[in-house]
Design a protein around this motif. Structure first.
Motif, PDB file in Angstrom:
ATOM      1  N   TYR A   1       0.842  -1.197   0.000  1.00 43.33           N
ATOM      2  CA  TYR A   1       0.000   0.000   0.000  1.00 43.33           C
ATOM      3  C   TYR A   1       0.882   1.254   0.000  1.00 43.33           C
TER       4      TYR A   1
ATOM      5  N   ALA B   1       2.410   1.868  -3.296  1.00 43.36           N
ATOM      6  CA  ALA B   1       1.497   2.401  -4.309  1.00 43.36           C
ATOM      7  C   ALA B   1       1.075   3.834  -4.020  1.00 43.36           C
TER       8      ALA B   1
ATOM      9  N   GLN C   1       2.040  -0.678 -11.483  1.00 46.79           N
ATOM     10  CA  GLN C   1       0.930  -0.176 -10.642  1.00 46.79           C
ATOM     11  C   GLN C   1      -0.129  -1.237 -10.408  1.00 46.79           C
ATOM     12  N   GLN C   2      -0.553  -1.873 -11.537  1.00 44.32           N
ATOM     13  CA  GLN C   2      -1.651  -2.837 -11.389  1.00 44.32           C
ATOM     14  C   GLN C   2      -1.207  -4.059 -10.605  1.00 44.32           C
TER      15      GLN C   2
ATOM     16  N   THR D   1      -1.117  -3.212  -7.013  1.00 41.31           N
ATOM     17  CA  THR D   1      -2.487  -3.128  -6.497  1.00 41.31           C
ATOM     18  C   THR D   1      -3.073  -4.533  -6.347  1.00 41.31           C
TER      19      THR D   1
END
Ligand SMILES: Nc1ncnc2c1ncn2[C@@H]1O[C@H](COP(=O)(O)OP(=O)(O)OP(=O)(O)O)[C@@H](O)[C@H]1O
Length: 594
Positions: free
Chosen positions: A201, A204, A219-220, A223
């Motif tokens: 977390y 990101a 990023q994905q 996540t």
């Protein structure tokens, strides 16, 4: 139960120590709160009996008792709440301060590098932030205890069999404890995943990682993995919560049956004329109160158990930190190194692991010399530096200064004579003066000292880019803060390392990775000059870890570390003549830059 009670007592004494007056006032108010409900039940019994017997005079007295105790039931809790909320805040501040002190209480760094510690600290940080729950529970427990004792006395007076009602409250208590243990186990089982989810977390959501995440198009993925870890942890926690709910519901069911039987018993006696109507009202009121007491008690036990567990973790941490305290020193640190630093038959294995990282290390660093360490990633270079700084002590062998084992010197004195620049340096987001000045707290605001340190680190150029010079606030996250490039931050960190003017050990563990090869070369030449100056005064040994051979070749002695051993040691010329690993790596490096 023992744990919960011990935790309860410990918490009460901490709270008393923190704010005696507030805690005593709260205690008195909750004691009165505990009295209020049984008094209300007695008032109701008397009032109903007086009404049935048409005694208006008695009714007035009972009415007043009912009104006063009802007000007590409704209001005392709120009044007792104010002083103990204040105490809670103070206790939380104290415990958090202790946690910070403990995390930094050891001169070693072993506890920071152990997963078990990291997990415990993560749970503790969360638990301490909800410590007021435990404090609330503690005071409710006092009021509950008083209420339960009085309730039991009143029930015995109606019918001794009714005393079984509070006894029937024991299975729910037992099942409540079991439920809390189940929850606690699931919390520990989920701690690693929660920490990983938190880490992802942060990855990101923080600026420092934004560039790399975008370029790598992570990023994905980050996540997705964060959600995966979070789901995994939530699944474990939910499963634990479900099991705990079933266990505690079974206990409560047992009590519910006993409650119904007790009320039926008194009703039957009243129907047969053995009891007055007031007795029925008394028992129904008290039984309902026991029900509430048991439910509160269960919740309370869970809270107190949680407090006890948090305090146990805190104790574990205290013991760990105490166990890391170095043996008492028995020799003063010399003011200067005369002969040198020697490593004799040194071997080292990280605590909690069984793979030796360094073995059979025999070295002599003459006073005033510069030593460069090269080797592949993971060869053990930083580990060697950690041993010299005494972040860890050797598992075997000795490190000596002029023949005296370094463990015999006061650790703080030795650290005070180390100037260190690390690859993973800290970006202190402070005014530039202090970002550098923290390298020597006694000269934190000494502008001349900071400028001299920046000069030694070849970092004065950074100041030209700062609008307010040394007064410039650094860091984008601050209003009017100036963000620096990676290299600029690194140069300031090197300036910080140079704040100590007369170190005995100057450690540079890849502190120049953000600088280009030429800048590093220049910088090291400057260091070497500085090191020779300091070396003449204090015999300081400079240890440089670098992957850049152009820099390394300037050192008086070069160590090639391979597989945890010193594969080669000598000057550049010696090692080139020997045509071994160093010569091979040097040639490779040179050809890469042709
Ligand atoms: N705290 C730790 N606990 C257990 N093992 C560790 C710890 N720190 C490092 N290691 C292991 O010790 C070995 C040597 O690590 P070290 O950091 O000394 O390597 P290095 O030569 O400095 O590498 P690099 O050039 O990549 O910085 C590695 O295999 C690493 O996994």
């Amino acid at each position: 139960m023992k744990d919960a009670l011990a935790g309860c007592w410990q918490l009460y004494t901490i709270a008393l120590r923190t704010s005696r007056a507030r805690m005593l006032l709260s205690t008195v108010l909750v004691l009165l709160e505990g009295l209020a409900w049984p008094v209300l039940a007695v008032g109701l019994k008397g009032g109903v009996n007086a009404a049935v017997a048409h005694r208006p005079g008695s009714m007035l007295g009972y009415g007043i008792a009912i009104a006063v105790s009802a007000i007590g039931v409704l209001l005392l809790h709120h009044f007792s709440y104010v002083p103990y909320v204040e105490t809670c805040d103070l206790v939380k501040v104290d415990l958090n301060a202790e946690l910070m002190a403990l995390a930094n209480g050891s001169a070693r760094i072993e506890h920071h590098e152990r997963a078990e510690y990291a997990d415990k600290i993560a749970v503790l940080r969360r638990e301490l932030s909800t410590f007021d729950v435990g404090m609330t529970g503690l005071l409710t427990a006092v009021s509950l205890l008083v209420g339960m004792v009085l309730t039991s006395i009143l029930l015995v007076r109606v019918d001794p069999w009714l005393l079984l009602l509070p006894v029937a409250a024991l299975p729910p208590v037992w099942s409540g404890q079991r439920a809390q243990r189940v929850i606690d186990r699931s919390r520990s089982a989920a701690a690693t995943q929660l920490r990983q989810a938190e880490h992802l977390y942060n990855l990101a959501t923080t600026a420092a990682t934004a560039k790399e995440l975008r370029v790598l198009r992570l990023q994905q993925e980050v996540t997705r993995r964060q959600a995966q870890q979070w789901d995994g942890a939530s699944h474990v926690l939910r499963a634990g919560q479900l099991r705990a709910t079933v266990v505690s519901a079974l206990g409560q069911l047992f009590f519910a049956v006993a409650y119904v039987v007790a009320v039926l018993l008194v009703l039957l006696q009243a129907v047969r004329g053995h009891r007055q109507v007031g007795d029925v009202v008394l028992v129904v009121t008290l039984a309902a109160q026991i029900n509430a007491q048991v439910t509160t008690g269960l919740d309370l036990l869970q809270k107190l158990q949680r407090v006890a567990n948090a305090l146990n973790r805190l104790r574990w941490l205290r013991e760990l930190i105490a166990s890391q305290q170095p043996p008492p020193p028995d020799s003063p640190l010399p003011t200067a190194i005369r002969d040198g630093i020697e490593l004799r038959d040194v071997a080292f294995t990280y605590p909690g692991t069984d793979r030796p990282i360094l073995s059979e290390v025999n070295l002599h660093f003459p006073a005033g010399s510069t030593v460069a360490i090269v080797g592949e990633n993971g060869a053990g270079k930083t580990t060697l530096v950690k041993l010299l700084c005494r972040f860890y002590d050797v598992t075997q062998g000795t490190i000596t200064i002029d023949g005296t084992d370094i463990t015999r010197f006061p650790l703080d004195d030795w650290r005070a004579r180390i100037a260190a620049g690390f690859q993973d340096f800290v970006r202190f987001e402070l005014p530039a003066q202090r970002t550098v000045g923290v390298g020597d707290l006694s000269h934190l605001d000494d502008e001349a000292a900071v400028l001299a340190a920046l000069e030694r680190a070849d970092a004065t150029l950074v100041l030209d880019r700062l609008d307010d010079g040394l007064a410039t606030q650094l860091g984008r996250s601050w209003t009017d803060g100036t963000e620096l490039s990676g290299g600029q931050w690194q140069r300031l960190a090197l300036g910080r390392a140079m704040m100590r003017e007369l170190p005995m050990l100057l450690v540079l563990d890849e502190p120049t990775s953000a600088l280009d090869a030429e800048a590093e070369h220049q910088l090291f030449e400057q260091y070497a000059r500085n090191a020779r100056r300091v070396g003449r005064e204090t015999g300081a040994v400079t240890v440089l870890v670098s992957h850049r051979f152009s820099t390394v070749s300037m050192a008086d002695q070069i160590l090639v570390v391979a597989d945890g051993r010193i594969a080669e040691a000598g000057s550049h010329d010696d090692l080139m003549r020997a045509s071994g690993l160093y010569a091979e790596l040097y040639a490779l490096h040179a050809s890469a830059f042709e």
